[in-house]
Write an enzyme that holds these catalytic residues in place. Sequence first.
Site, PDB file in Angstrom:
ATOM      1  N   ASN A  73      14.149 -37.033  -9.203  1.00 38.71           N
ATOM      2  CA  ASN A  73      13.787 -38.168  -8.162  1.00 38.71           C
ATOM      3  C   ASN A  73      12.724 -39.197  -9.191  1.00 38.71           C
ATOM      4  O   ASN A  73      12.190 -40.226  -8.338  1.00 38.71           O
ATOM      5  CB  ASN A  73      13.071 -37.406  -7.225  1.00 38.71           C
ATOM      6  CG  ASN A  73      12.045 -36.736  -7.486  1.00 38.71           C
ATOM      7  OD1 ASN A  73      11.678 -36.404  -8.494  1.00 38.71           O
ATOM      8  ND2 ASN A  73      11.074 -36.394  -6.503  1.00 38.71           N
ATOM      9  N   ASN A 119      18.467 -38.601  -4.459  1.00 36.54           N
ATOM     10  CA  ASN A 119      17.125 -39.115  -4.864  1.00 36.54           C
ATOM     11  C   ASN A 119      17.285 -39.788  -6.054  1.00 36.54           C
ATOM     12  O   ASN A 119      16.399 -40.677  -6.435  1.00 36.54           O
ATOM     13  CB  ASN A 119      16.242 -37.747  -4.686  1.00 36.54           C
ATOM     14  CG  ASN A 119      15.879 -37.452  -3.328  1.00 36.54           C
ATOM     15  OD1 ASN A 119      15.729 -38.400  -2.321  1.00 36.54           O
ATOM     16  ND2 ASN A 119      15.511 -36.172  -3.029  1.00 36.54           N
TER      17      ASN A 119
END
Length: 195
Positions: A73, A119
Amino acid sequence: MATDTWLVVGLGNPGDRYARNRHNVGQMVVDELAARLGTGFSRHARANARVAEGRTAPGGPKLVLAKSNGYMNTSGGPVSQLADYYGVDDDHVIVVHDELDLPFDRLKLKQGGGHGGHNGLRDIISALGGGDFLRVRVGIGRPPGRQDPAEFVLRDFAAAERETLPILVQEAADAVELIATEGLTAAQLRVHTSA
């Protein structure tokens, strides 16, 4: 900008704990490409990433292979830094990533689009200021039953999948090389019609 240079980013998480997870299939693909180019990864001085560089053939396009040192992420920062460093526009950035919405053992190539809840893609889109980069989407399938997708992607491939995983990784690496040498449309024709 460097028109014969392609930044190829394999998404995943760092460390041995995650190395064989479904979420790390993108890094498996760039490892395969590095092996083909006869090169290894080293820490980049200007980005939180490891890179390997080489040409697909003498006089062929240059591939800059990259794996972030951070977690999935937080992939955007290193991708943006490397694109700036190498002078690569978004249309010469190829992100290789796991795709829940494709069955295991399938590949799809595309340019642009949203993040679809991924993500890593979300962070890259944010860092680059848009999603116009290319994607090699490596199918990992949907989780069984009611298993949480976030838990599923952080699991290793199942035994039956591990038997054909090397072929899938090789095919995804072939797709990256096709994009760099023949363009996205030609690569899509080859990859999507053979599926």
